[in-house]
Write a protein that holds these residues in place. Structure first.
Motif, PDB file in Angstrom:
ATOM      1  N   SER A  19       1.384   3.166   3.314  1.00 53.15           N
ATOM      2  CA  SER A  19       2.203   2.389   4.247  1.00 53.15           C
ATOM      3  C   SER A  19       3.675   2.465   3.854  1.00 53.15           C
ATOM      4  O   SER A  19       4.559   2.529   4.718  1.00 53.15           O
ATOM      5  CB  SER A  19       1.744   0.929   4.269  1.00 53.15           C
ATOM      6  OG  SER A  19       0.426   0.827   4.770  1.00 53.15           O
ATOM      7  N   ASN A  66       4.891   5.765   5.058  1.00 56.65           N
ATOM      8  CA  ASN A  66       5.039   5.750   6.511  1.00 56.65           C
ATOM      9  C   ASN A  66       6.262   4.937   6.945  1.00 56.65           C
ATOM     10  O   ASN A  66       6.953   5.308   7.903  1.00 56.65           O
ATOM     11  CB  ASN A  66       3.778   5.194   7.167  1.00 56.65           C
ATOM     12  CG  ASN A  66       2.598   6.159   7.056  1.00 56.65           C
ATOM     13  OD1 ASN A  66       2.786   7.361   6.908  1.00 56.65           O
ATOM     14  ND2 ASN A  66       1.385   5.626   7.117  1.00 56.65           N
ATOM     15  N   SER A 113       6.481   4.483  -2.848  1.00 59.41           N
ATOM     16  CA  SER A 113       5.202   5.160  -2.644  1.00 59.41           C
ATOM     17  C   SER A 113       4.942   6.183  -3.748  1.00 59.41           C
ATOM     18  O   SER A 113       3.833   6.260  -4.300  1.00 59.41           O
ATOM     19  CB  SER A 113       5.201   5.851  -1.275  1.00 59.41           C
ATOM     20  OG  SER A 113       4.015   6.585  -1.073  1.00 59.41           O
ATOM     21  N   HIS A 146       0.855  -1.197   0.000  1.00 57.30           N
ATOM     22  CA  HIS A 146       0.000   0.000   0.000  1.00 57.30           C
ATOM     23  C   HIS A 146       0.888   1.243   0.000  1.00 57.30           C
ATOM     24  O   HIS A 146       1.794   1.359   0.846  1.00 57.30           O
ATOM     25  CB  HIS A 146      -0.910  -0.016   1.225  1.00 57.30           C
ATOM     26  CG  HIS A 146      -1.963   1.029   1.196  1.00 57.30           C
ATOM     27  ND1 HIS A 146      -1.725   2.331   1.602  1.00 57.30           N
ATOM     28  CD2 HIS A 146      -3.257   0.988   0.797  1.00 57.30           C
ATOM     29  CE1 HIS A 146      -2.838   3.040   1.465  1.00 57.30           C
ATOM     30  NE2 HIS A 146      -3.784   2.239   0.976  1.00 57.30           N
TER      31      HIS A 146
END
Length: 231
Positions: free
Chosen positions: A4, A7, A32, A1
């Motif tokens: 995620s 993060n 990402s 994802h």
């Protein structure tokens, strides 16, 4: 994802729960970003701008900031505006800087609001307009942004775009000073020493000069920052 991944990049960059590793942070930010996540794009741009985990490259930072800005991320719009204002990774263009700062400011980004206020104050990329400067500094200050607080205080101290009011200047300087901004601490100390907008109090002046000086200690030109504002 993709969120995620962004993060996880944050955890590696900050060293939270894992050993700090900028190269690993870069890897996850890129993953990402390549999936189109706005915060991943912004974070990857920051790594290139700051040279963390990769050689500093302003042009590449602009590339990633622009992608995030075009998606509509306010902080990326602000950062892209700053790259245009400074001419980092792109030819300097104050009109473009104002365009992106305005987009960020209208979304409520406190940094964009303060920076747009600066452009109006200096007449860069837009006609100088102190009323508009006050409007945007006030918006930024009300969100608690330290430089917005300081800048608004200066406008009241100098009487630009608003009637000169030392008491109101003290109010805004104090808020920025209490957040730890050395320049605001210095400005507040000046007003205590001169008895402008507040009862003259040399002990309070010394207290705030000391806070500013202590923070600036060891920094290039640090002591000059403090002494340079004495009148």
């Amino acid at each position: 994802h993709p969120l995620s991944q962004k993060n996880l990049g944050d955890m590696y960059r900050k060293g939270l729960g894992v050993k700090k590793n900028n190269a690993e942070a870069l890897k996850w930010y890129r993953a990402s970003a390549e999936r189109g996540n706005a915060w991943g794009l912004l974070s990857l741009g920051r790594m290139y701008e700051q040279g963390r985990g990769v050689k500093k490259n302003y042009a590449t930072a602009v590339k990633w900031y622009r992608k995030a800005a075009e998606i509509g991320l306010a902080l990326a719009q602000n950062n892209l505006g700053t790259m245009f204002r400074k001419g980092n990774g792109t030819p300097r263009d104050d009109v473009q800087a104002v365009k992106w700062y305005r987009k960020a400011a209208k979304q409520g980004n406190a940094f964009g609001q303060k920076n747009l206020g600066d452009m109006y104050r200096k007449g860069r990329g837009v006609k100088r307009n102190y009323k508009s400067t006050i409007k945007w500094y006030c918006a930024s200050a009300k969100k608690g942004e330290t430089w917005g607080l300081l800048s608004l205080g200066r406008m009241y101290e100098q009487g630009r775009g608003v009637k000169k009011n030392f008491k109101t200047a003290v109010k805004w300087y104090r808020q920025a000073a209490e957040k730890g901004l050395p320049l605001a601490q210095n400005m507040l100390a000046n007003l205590y020493r001169r008895g402008k907008g507040v009862r003259r109090n040399d002990k309070e002046a010394l207290k705030w000069y000391r806070k500013a000086a202590t923070q600036c200690e060891g920094l290039p030109g640090g002591i000059e920052v403090v002494s340079g504002f004495r009148r």
